[in-house]
Every structure is written in structure tokens, then in C-alpha cells.
Design an enzyme around this catalytic site. Sequence first.
Site, PDB file in Angstrom:
ATOM      1  N   HIS A  64       0.799  -1.137  -0.066  1.00  0.00           N
ATOM      2  CA  HIS A  64      -0.036   0.085   0.077  1.00  0.00           C
ATOM      3  C   HIS A  64       1.013   1.031   0.035  1.00  0.00           C
ATOM      4  O   HIS A  64       0.504   2.315  -0.622  1.00  0.00           O
ATOM      5  CB  HIS A  64      -0.941   0.077   1.235  1.00  0.00           C
ATOM      6  CG  HIS A  64      -2.268  -1.058   0.825  1.00  0.00           C
ATOM      7  ND1 HIS A  64      -3.543  -0.412   1.327  1.00  0.00           N
ATOM      8  CD2 HIS A  64      -2.365  -2.173   0.442  1.00  0.00           C
ATOM      9  CE1 HIS A  64      -4.127  -1.333   1.087  1.00  0.00           C
ATOM     10  NE2 HIS A  64      -3.664  -2.274   0.417  1.00  0.00           N
ATOM     11  N   ASP A  65       1.934   1.123   0.767  1.00  0.00           N
ATOM     12  CA  ASP A  65       2.986   2.388   0.461  1.00  0.00           C
ATOM     13  C   ASP A  65       3.516   2.480  -0.864  1.00  0.00           C
ATOM     14  O   ASP A  65       3.282   3.615  -1.360  1.00  0.00           O
ATOM     15  CB  ASP A  65       4.208   2.129   1.623  1.00  0.00           C
ATOM     16  CG  ASP A  65       4.896   2.933   1.798  1.00  0.00           C
ATOM     17  OD1 ASP A  65       4.566   4.448   1.608  1.00  0.00           O
ATOM     18  OD2 ASP A  65       6.136   3.128   1.995  1.00  0.00           O
ATOM     19  N   VAL A 111       0.780   3.887  -3.742  1.00  0.00           N
ATOM     20  CA  VAL A 111       0.303   5.473  -3.623  1.00  0.00           C
ATOM     21  C   VAL A 111       1.727   6.226  -3.768  1.00  0.00           C
ATOM     22  O   VAL A 111       2.235   6.590  -2.799  1.00  0.00           O
ATOM     23  CB  VAL A 111      -0.492   5.799  -2.578  1.00  0.00           C
ATOM     24  CG1 VAL A 111      -0.869   7.117  -2.888  1.00  0.00           C
ATOM     25  CG2 VAL A 111      -1.792   4.815  -2.551  1.00  0.00           C
ATOM     26  N   ASP A 123       7.342   5.740  -0.148  1.00  0.00           N
ATOM     27  CA  ASP A 123       7.800   6.877   0.305  1.00  0.00           C
ATOM     28  C   ASP A 123       7.441   6.764   1.873  1.00  0.00           C
ATOM     29  O   ASP A 123       7.999   7.963   2.636  1.00  0.00           O
ATOM     30  CB  ASP A 123       7.735   8.028  -0.324  1.00  0.00           C
ATOM     31  CG  ASP A 123       5.941   8.257  -0.400  1.00  0.00           C
ATOM     32  OD1 ASP A 123       5.249   7.450   0.233  1.00  0.00           O
ATOM     33  OD2 ASP A 123       5.441   9.333  -1.039  1.00  0.00           O
ATOM     34  N   GLU A 170      -3.473   8.662   3.875  1.00  0.00           N
ATOM     35  CA  GLU A 170      -3.680   7.202   3.357  1.00  0.00           C
ATOM     36  C   GLU A 170      -4.062   6.156   4.376  1.00  0.00           C
ATOM     37  O   GLU A 170      -4.901   5.371   3.871  1.00  0.00           O
ATOM     38  CB  GLU A 170      -2.218   6.534   2.708  1.00  0.00           C
ATOM     39  CG  GLU A 170      -1.992   7.092   1.229  1.00  0.00           C
ATOM     40  CD  GLU A 170      -0.585   6.454   1.055  1.00  0.00           C
ATOM     41  OE1 GLU A 170       0.371   7.390   0.718  1.00  0.00           O
ATOM     42  OE2 GLU A 170      -0.422   5.362   0.941  1.00  0.00           O
ATOM     43  N   HIS A 191       7.470  14.368   2.364  1.00  0.00           N
ATOM     44  CA  HIS A 191       7.247  15.551   3.192  1.00  0.00           C
ATOM     45  C   HIS A 191       5.807  15.575   3.747  1.00  0.00           C
ATOM     46  O   HIS A 191       5.583  15.882   4.850  1.00  0.00           O
ATOM     47  CB  HIS A 191       7.358  17.019   2.866  1.00  0.00           C
ATOM     48  CG  HIS A 191       9.156  16.842   2.651  1.00  0.00           C
ATOM     49  ND1 HIS A 191       9.679  16.995   1.247  1.00  0.00           N
ATOM     50  CD2 HIS A 191      10.086  17.084   3.556  1.00  0.00           C
ATOM     51  CE1 HIS A 191      10.799  17.096   1.536  1.00  0.00           C
ATOM     52  NE2 HIS A 191      11.234  17.070   2.531  1.00  0.00           N
ATOM     53  N   ASP A 216      -8.208 -20.453   2.657  1.00  0.00           N
ATOM     54  CA  ASP A 216      -7.745 -20.451   4.040  1.00  0.00           C
ATOM     55  C   ASP A 216      -7.244 -21.816   4.698  1.00  0.00           C
ATOM     56  O   ASP A 216      -6.240 -22.087   5.422  1.00  0.00           O
ATOM     57  CB  ASP A 216      -8.646 -19.652   5.004  1.00  0.00           C
ATOM     58  CG  ASP A 216      -8.814 -18.242   4.647  1.00  0.00           C
ATOM     59  OD1 ASP A 216      -9.667 -17.826   4.514  1.00  0.00           O
ATOM     60  OD2 ASP A 216      -7.577 -17.557   4.198  1.00  0.00           O
ATOM     61  N   ASP A 271       2.867 -19.156   0.170  1.00  0.00           N
ATOM     62  CA  ASP A 271       3.235 -20.296  -0.698  1.00  0.00           C
ATOM     63  C   ASP A 271       2.491 -20.254  -2.142  1.00  0.00           C
ATOM     64  O   ASP A 271       1.645 -19.246  -2.268  1.00  0.00           O
ATOM     65  CB  ASP A 271       3.128 -21.575  -0.277  1.00  0.00           C
ATOM     66  CG  ASP A 271       1.332 -21.979   0.371  1.00  0.00           C
ATOM     67  OD1 ASP A 271       0.694 -21.319  -0.004  1.00  0.00           O
ATOM     68  OD2 ASP A 271       1.414 -22.826   1.187  1.00  0.00           O
TER      69      ASP A 271
HETATM   70  C1  HEM Z   1      -5.116  -3.794  -6.335  1.00  0.00           C
HETATM   71  C2  HEM Z   1      -4.789  -4.718  -5.853  1.00  0.00           C
HETATM   72  C3  HEM Z   1      -5.139  -5.368  -4.587  1.00  0.00           C
HETATM   73  C4  HEM Z   1      -6.248  -5.115  -3.951  1.00  0.00           C
HETATM   74  C5  HEM Z   1      -7.480  -4.527  -4.417  1.00  0.00           C
HETATM   75  C6  HEM Z   1      -6.208  -5.846  -2.675  1.00  0.00           C
HETATM   76  C7  HEM Z   1      -7.197  -5.973  -1.662  1.00  0.00           C
HETATM   77  C8  HEM Z   1      -7.096  -6.604  -0.379  1.00  0.00           C
HETATM   78  C9  HEM Z   1      -8.182  -6.680   0.392  1.00  0.00           C
HETATM   79  C10 HEM Z   1      -9.568  -6.362   0.185  1.00  0.00           C
HETATM   80  C11 HEM Z   1      -7.777  -7.243   1.466  1.00  0.00           C
HETATM   81  C12 HEM Z   1      -8.539  -7.711   2.844  1.00  0.00           C
HETATM   82  C13 HEM Z   1      -8.431  -6.546   3.927  1.00  0.00           C
HETATM   83  C14 HEM Z   1      -9.160  -6.915   5.064  1.00  0.00           C
HETATM   84  O1  HEM Z   1      -9.335  -8.044   5.561  1.00  0.00           O
HETATM   85  O2  HEM Z   1      -9.476  -6.127   6.099  1.00  0.00           O
HETATM   86  C15 HEM Z   1      -6.385  -7.356   1.445  1.00  0.00           C
HETATM   87  C16 HEM Z   1      -5.507  -8.054   2.157  1.00  0.00           C
HETATM   88  C17 HEM Z   1      -4.266  -8.387   2.030  1.00  0.00           C
HETATM   89  N1  HEM Z   1      -3.414  -8.014   0.923  1.00  0.00           N
HETATM   90 FE1  HEM Z   1      -4.247  -7.118  -0.791  1.00  0.00          FE
HETATM   91  N2  HEM Z   1      -4.907  -6.308  -2.204  1.00  0.00           N
HETATM   92  C18 HEM Z   1      -4.267  -6.173  -3.534  1.00  0.00           C
HETATM   93  C19 HEM Z   1      -2.766  -6.327  -3.702  1.00  0.00           C
HETATM   94  C20 HEM Z   1      -2.059  -6.939  -2.813  1.00  0.00           C
HETATM   95  C21 HEM Z   1      -0.552  -7.009  -3.059  1.00  0.00           C
HETATM   96  C22 HEM Z   1       0.154  -6.618  -4.410  1.00  0.00           C
HETATM   97  C23 HEM Z   1      -0.177  -7.714  -2.105  1.00  0.00           C
HETATM   98  C24 HEM Z   1       1.337  -8.109  -1.493  1.00  0.00           C
HETATM   99  C25 HEM Z   1       2.399  -7.573  -2.078  1.00  0.00           C
HETATM  100  C26 HEM Z   1      -1.255  -7.792  -1.070  1.00  0.00           C
HETATM  101  C27 HEM Z   1      -1.090  -8.276   0.250  1.00  0.00           C
HETATM  102  C28 HEM Z   1      -2.368  -8.303   1.093  1.00  0.00           C
HETATM  103  C29 HEM Z   1      -2.070  -9.061   2.362  1.00  0.00           C
HETATM  104  C30 HEM Z   1      -0.774  -9.711   3.153  1.00  0.00           C
HETATM  105  C31 HEM Z   1      -3.179  -8.969   3.010  1.00  0.00           C
HETATM  106  C32 HEM Z   1      -3.747  -9.780   4.292  1.00  0.00           C
HETATM  107  C33 HEM Z   1      -3.484  -8.434   5.558  1.00  0.00           C
HETATM  108  C34 HEM Z   1      -3.587  -8.845   6.672  1.00  0.00           C
HETATM  109  O3  HEM Z   1      -4.094  -9.963   7.217  1.00  0.00           O
HETATM  110  O4  HEM Z   1      -3.602  -7.945   7.774  1.00  0.00           O
HETATM  111  N3  HEM Z   1      -2.263  -7.303  -1.789  1.00  0.00           N
HETATM  112  N4  HEM Z   1      -5.909  -7.005  -0.044  1.00  0.00           N
END
Ligand code: HEM
Length: 283
Positions: A69-70, A73, A77, A90, A153, A179, A187
Site C-alpha cells: 500500500h505504501d 500510492v 515513500d 492514506e 514530506h 484459508d 506459498d
Molecule cells: C489492487 C490490488 C489489491 C487489492 C484490491 C487488494 C485488496 C485486499 C483486500 C480487500 C484485503 C482484505 C483486507 C481485510 O481483510 O481487511 C487485502 C488483504 C491483504 N493484501 Fe491485498 N490487495 C491487492 C494487492 C495486494 C498485493 C500486491 C499484496 C502483496 C504484495 C497484497 C497483500 C495483502 C495481504 C498480505 C493481505 C492480508 C493483510 C492482513 O491480514 O492484515 N495485496 N488486500
Amino acid sequence: MDRITKRFLCLLLIALFFDFPVEIDAAGLKVGFYTKTCPSAESLVQQAVAAAFANNSGMAAGLIRMHFHDCFVRGCDGSVLLDSPNKTAEKDSIPNNPSLRGFEVIDAAKSAIEAKCPKTVSCADILAFAARDSVALTGNITYAVPAGRRMAHKPYASLLQNLCPPNVTRFTPTVTALDLISPTVLDNKYYVLLKQSLGLLTTDNALLTDANLSAIVTDYANHQKTWEGKFAKAMVKMGKIEVLTGNQGQIRVNCRVVNKGTDTEQGLVSGSGPDQFTGVASS
Ligand code: HEM
Ligand SMILES: *[C@@H]1O[C@H](CO)[C@@H](O)[C@H](O)[C@H]1NC(C)=O
Ligand SMILES: *[C@@H]1O[C@H](CO)[C@@H](O)[C@H](O)[C@H]1NC(C)=O
Ligand SMILES: *[C@@H]1O[C@H](CO)[C@@H](O)[C@H](O)[C@H]1NC(C)=O
Ligand SMILES: *[C@@H]1O[C@H](CO)[C@@H](O)[C@H](O)[C@H]1NC(C)=O
Ligand SMILES: *[C@@H]1O[C@H](CO)[C@@H](O)[C@H](O)[C@H]1NC(C)=O
């Protein structure tokens, strides 16, 4: 990770594996950037992440996501870490609040590092190291992180709100099948399940109907090591998106607030403002 997450993760990482045109400035980043200025930086981050992971293993997922997320956007940074009094940072945006987690882990790592080497190690680098350490803890996948990122900044209104679909939130219905296979392990199981047509959405299927992509899916499903290597490369590549280096930006003392005063203020790199996301925002 839930299915939605894995779906987007997969699509995005596949995109990153190809040489699609993300703006990359690798010139200023270097593995071992703090070897001389703060030799314990990376190990202090690793200790903070390991301690947080021992207490709550979900922190690893949170940190990997926070780094993403960093980076997505206005570049990696550290801006995702900023607090904002009027809730326009953000971290307050719809996709991030309250679902991003791990801010305290970055705070803890930063405090430990500031005690040893004040104003030396950027929060953006700490986040990149923390994501790497999280990947190692959950996937036993290791990679070196080029560092030297400097920090934006100013807090600014969220762009992620526009970047991601409005209704993809933590409330988006999810399926537990993935899950159950490997809930806490990073993995290639997503690809194995994809091949078996298990728990799939239309967009997941697109990965199978496109000949080039399905070949990749098969490769990843059959070869965990291949996927690991690609994943690590993609993480490093993602971490280089539009970074500020050299004397651009600043090293924040507290990851949540911009430094007061002018001692560390430098010219903010131009041409990397919100405008660049206009195209994405409308998609
Ligand atoms: C536009 C692309 C992406 C969207 C729309 C997206 C969306 C989401 C959503 C909806 C969740 C669940 C949030 C929740 O349960 O509160 C999530 C969790 C997560 N996302 Fe993404 N994601 C994207 C790309 C990525 C990428 C590129 C990575 C890793 C490099 C990533 C890593 C993760 C991880 C590790 C979680 C679990 C976080 C946690 O358990 O605290 N996501 N994402
Ligand atoms: C441990 O995790 C719990 C929640 O899972 C949290 O409330 C607590 O602050 C954490 N403790 C430390 C030392 O990180
Ligand atoms: C929120 O605060 C930031 C700086 O702290 C400022 O630039 C921005 O205009 C404010 N936004 C609103 C909606 O008040
Ligand atoms: C972690 O990976 C290394 C190198 O690939 C391997 O030697 C080691 O056995 C793995 N450890 C675990 C717990 O799987
Ligand atoms: C998004 O979800 C909200 C709440 O479920 C709903 O009111 C709204 O119409 C949805 N928007 C779109 C574009 O689907
Ligand atoms: C598959 O990849 C090849 C080589 O990169 C490319 O020429 C071709 O257009 C791609 N096909 C599809 C359907 O994307």
C-alpha cells in the site's frame, strides 16, 4: 489470506513479473545501504518483526500488505505511515482503515533504530525490511532489500480510494477454502487450487483461459521454488516504485509525522504527485 486478497495478489504479481512499465528508479537504491551508517538497522527491524509475529502471527500479513500500500500510492515513500489530524491520510482511506495493521511494529522498529542511529534510517526502508522479514517468517522465502528510500514530506488525501474498486473492502464476502489449505503460510497453493478450479471467481478463471497466463499458473502450481523466486523478485521490484533517494525527501524521526523545522527539509521530487493516478483512478 482470503480469496479476494490472493486473487488480486496473484494478478498483480503476475503483472509485476512481466516487464510492464512501472516507473522504477533503482539508481539510488542499494543492498546494504546502512552497512556503514547503521549496521544494526536490518537486524533491529527483524527483531521487532519477530517479536510481533510471536505475539500475533497475523502481523506478518499486515506488514507485507502495508509495504504494498505504501508503494502503490506515489511510490515507496513511507507515506502510508503518516497520521493525519483530519483523517485524510492514506491510512484513513476506505481500503486502509481499519484493516491495515502493523503500524506499532514499525513504530517499535523505528524507536529501536533511532536510539542507535538517530535520523539515519527511513521509515520506508524499515517497512520494506519488515515486509521482507514477514515473507521469511511465513514463507521461508528470503531476498535482499535494496535500500536508500527517503520519505515524502506531506500527508495527502488518499488516492487508494480511487485506485481500488469501491466495494472491495474487508466486508467483501470471502470463501474459506483457500484459508483451509495454507492459512498462515505464504506459498504457491493459490495456483494449485486455481488449476483444480476450486473456489474461483471469474477473474481467477481469466488466468486459466489466457494461454500465456495459464502456462505461468501451471508452472507456479508445479514448482514452489520457481514461484518463490518470482515472488521475491516481484517484491524487490515493487519496492523500487518511484522511490525518493539521495537528498530528496527526508528521514522522519517519527514515522507517523513529518519532521518539524527545516533541518531535514529538502526539495520534494517533482512530477510524482496525485496526477499520475488519474488514469488508474478512472479504470
Ligand atoms: C489492487 C490490488 C489489491 C487489492 C484490491 C487488494 C485488496 C485486499 C483486500 C480487500 C484485503 C482484505 C483486507 C481485510 O481483510 O481487511 C487485502 C488483504 C491483504 N493484501 Fe491485498 N490487495 C491487492 C494487492 C495486494 C498485493 C500486491 C499484496 C502483496 C504484495 C497484497 C497483500 C495483502 C495481504 C498480505 C493481505 C492480508 C493483510 C492482513 O491480514 O492484515 N495485496 N488486500
Ligand atoms: C500482542 O497482541 C495483542 C493482540 O493480538 C495486542 O493487544 C498486544 O498489544 C500485543 N502485545 C505486544 C507486546 O505486541
Ligand atoms: C487535512 O490536513 C492536511 C494537512 O495536514 C491539509 O493539507 C488538507 O487540506 C486537510 N484536508 C481537509 C479536508 O481539511
Ligand atoms: C527454508 O529454506 C531453506 C533454503 O531454501 C531450507 O534449507 C530450509 O530447510 C527451509 N526451512 C524450512 C523450515 O522449511
Ligand atoms: C457498495 O456497497 C454499498 C454497501 O453494501 C452499496 O450501498 C453500494 O451501492 C455499493 N456500490 C457499488 C458501486 O456497488
Ligand atoms: C503471449 O505471449 C507472446 C510472447 O510474449 C505474445 O506475443 C502474445 O501476444 C501473448 N498472447 C496473449 C494471448 O497474450
